[in-house]
Design a protein around this motif. Sequence first.
Motif, PDB file in Angstrom:
ATOM      1  N   UNK A  73      23.594  42.249  34.499  1.00 44.63           N
ATOM      2  CA  UNK A  73      25.068  42.827  34.568  1.00 44.63           C
ATOM      3  C   UNK A  73      25.482  40.978  34.926  1.00 44.63           C
ATOM      4  N   UNK A  74      25.700  40.022  35.091  1.00 40.91           N
ATOM      5  CA  UNK A  74      26.417  38.739  35.129  1.00 40.91           C
ATOM      6  C   UNK A  74      27.411  38.536  34.185  1.00 40.91           C
ATOM      7  N   UNK A  75      26.347  38.456  32.971  1.00 37.75           N
ATOM      8  CA  UNK A  75      27.388  38.374  32.097  1.00 37.75           C
ATOM      9  C   UNK A  75      28.312  39.303  30.902  1.00 37.75           C
ATOM     10  N   UNK A  76      28.444  40.990  31.420  1.00 40.31           N
ATOM     11  CA  UNK A  76      29.126  42.225  31.657  1.00 40.31           C
ATOM     12  C   UNK A  76      30.436  41.397  32.338  1.00 40.31           C
ATOM     13  N   UNK A  77      29.686  41.028  33.528  1.00 42.25           N
ATOM     14  CA  UNK A  77      30.811  40.945  34.419  1.00 42.25           C
ATOM     15  C   UNK A  77      31.665  39.405  33.895  1.00 42.25           C
ATOM     16  N   UNK A 123      26.789  29.719  43.720  1.00 42.12           N
ATOM     17  CA  UNK A 123      28.134  30.461  44.016  1.00 42.12           C
ATOM     18  C   UNK A 123      27.370  31.432  42.979  1.00 42.12           C
ATOM     19  N   UNK A 124      26.839  30.433  41.865  1.00 40.25           N
ATOM     20  CA  UNK A 124      25.950  31.408  40.730  1.00 40.25           C
ATOM     21  C   UNK A 124      24.955  31.427  40.949  1.00 40.25           C
ATOM     22  N   UNK A 125      24.158  31.564  41.881  1.00 38.48           N
ATOM     23  CA  UNK A 125      23.033  31.718  42.927  1.00 38.48           C
ATOM     24  C   UNK A 125      22.887  32.819  43.145  1.00 38.48           C
ATOM     25  N   UNK A 126      24.076  32.743  43.967  1.00 40.12           N
ATOM     26  CA  UNK A 126      24.238  34.012  44.429  1.00 40.12           C
ATOM     27  C   UNK A 126      25.359  35.367  43.996  1.00 40.12           C
ATOM     28  N   UNK A 127      25.302  34.878  42.610  1.00 38.83           N
ATOM     29  CA  UNK A 127      25.805  36.007  41.922  1.00 38.83           C
ATOM     30  C   UNK A 127      24.802  36.496  40.872  1.00 38.83           C
ATOM     31  N   UNK A 128      23.777  35.550  40.409  1.00 42.76           N
ATOM     32  CA  UNK A 128      22.273  36.157  39.989  1.00 42.76           C
ATOM     33  C   UNK A 128      21.895  37.220  41.303  1.00 42.76           C
ATOM     34  N   UNK A 129      21.828  36.707  42.785  1.00 42.33           N
ATOM     35  CA  UNK A 129      21.538  37.742  43.166  1.00 42.33           C
ATOM     36  C   UNK A 129      21.346  38.615  43.591  1.00 42.33           C
ATOM     37  N   UNK A 130      22.890  39.135  43.607  1.00 40.24           N
ATOM     38  CA  UNK A 130      23.663  40.103  44.306  1.00 40.24           C
ATOM     39  C   UNK A 130      24.458  41.007  42.687  1.00 40.24           C
ATOM     40  N   UNK A 131      24.180  40.963  41.342  1.00 40.50           N
ATOM     41  CA  UNK A 131      24.258  41.840  40.655  1.00 40.50           C
ATOM     42  C   UNK A 131      23.525  41.636  39.229  1.00 40.50           C
ATOM     43  N   UNK A 132      21.925  40.977  39.647  1.00 36.83           N
ATOM     44  CA  UNK A 132      21.068  40.756  38.538  1.00 36.83           C
ATOM     45  C   UNK A 132      21.445  40.035  36.948  1.00 36.83           C
ATOM     46  N   UNK A 133      20.441  39.565  36.534  1.00 38.95           N
ATOM     47  CA  UNK A 133      20.668  38.699  34.972  1.00 38.95           C
ATOM     48  C   UNK A 133      21.627  39.543  33.765  1.00 38.95           C
TER      49      UNK A 133
END
Length: 97
Positions: free
Chosen positions: A25-29, A13-23
């Motif tokens: 944008x992920x902390x903001x989300x 899940x973390x890898x897919x989230x990194x691919x979709x949102x980028x490093x």
Amino acid sequence: MLGNIGPVGILLIVIIALILFGPNKLPELGRAFGRTLREFKEGTKELLKDDDNPEAEKGSRTTAADRQQRTEVEGQFTEVRAEDKPSDSAKDKRLPD
């Protein structure tokens, strides 16, 4: 539901989230999700507290005007209920069985 996800599933899940949102944008989300959960939790606690003690003054948002209006409406409701009850004379006017 989420208790069945193992460490491999979380990593996926973390890898897919990194691919979709980028490093970037992920902390903001994550922060936005955390704030949303916190507000939801506080809101549900407040609702449960209000349900447990509806006349509580501490932390309650009801004002004296709200309480007075509620009392007036409840009084009107009981007046209407009293009018709906059949009187003894109405029982006498019914047709026999």
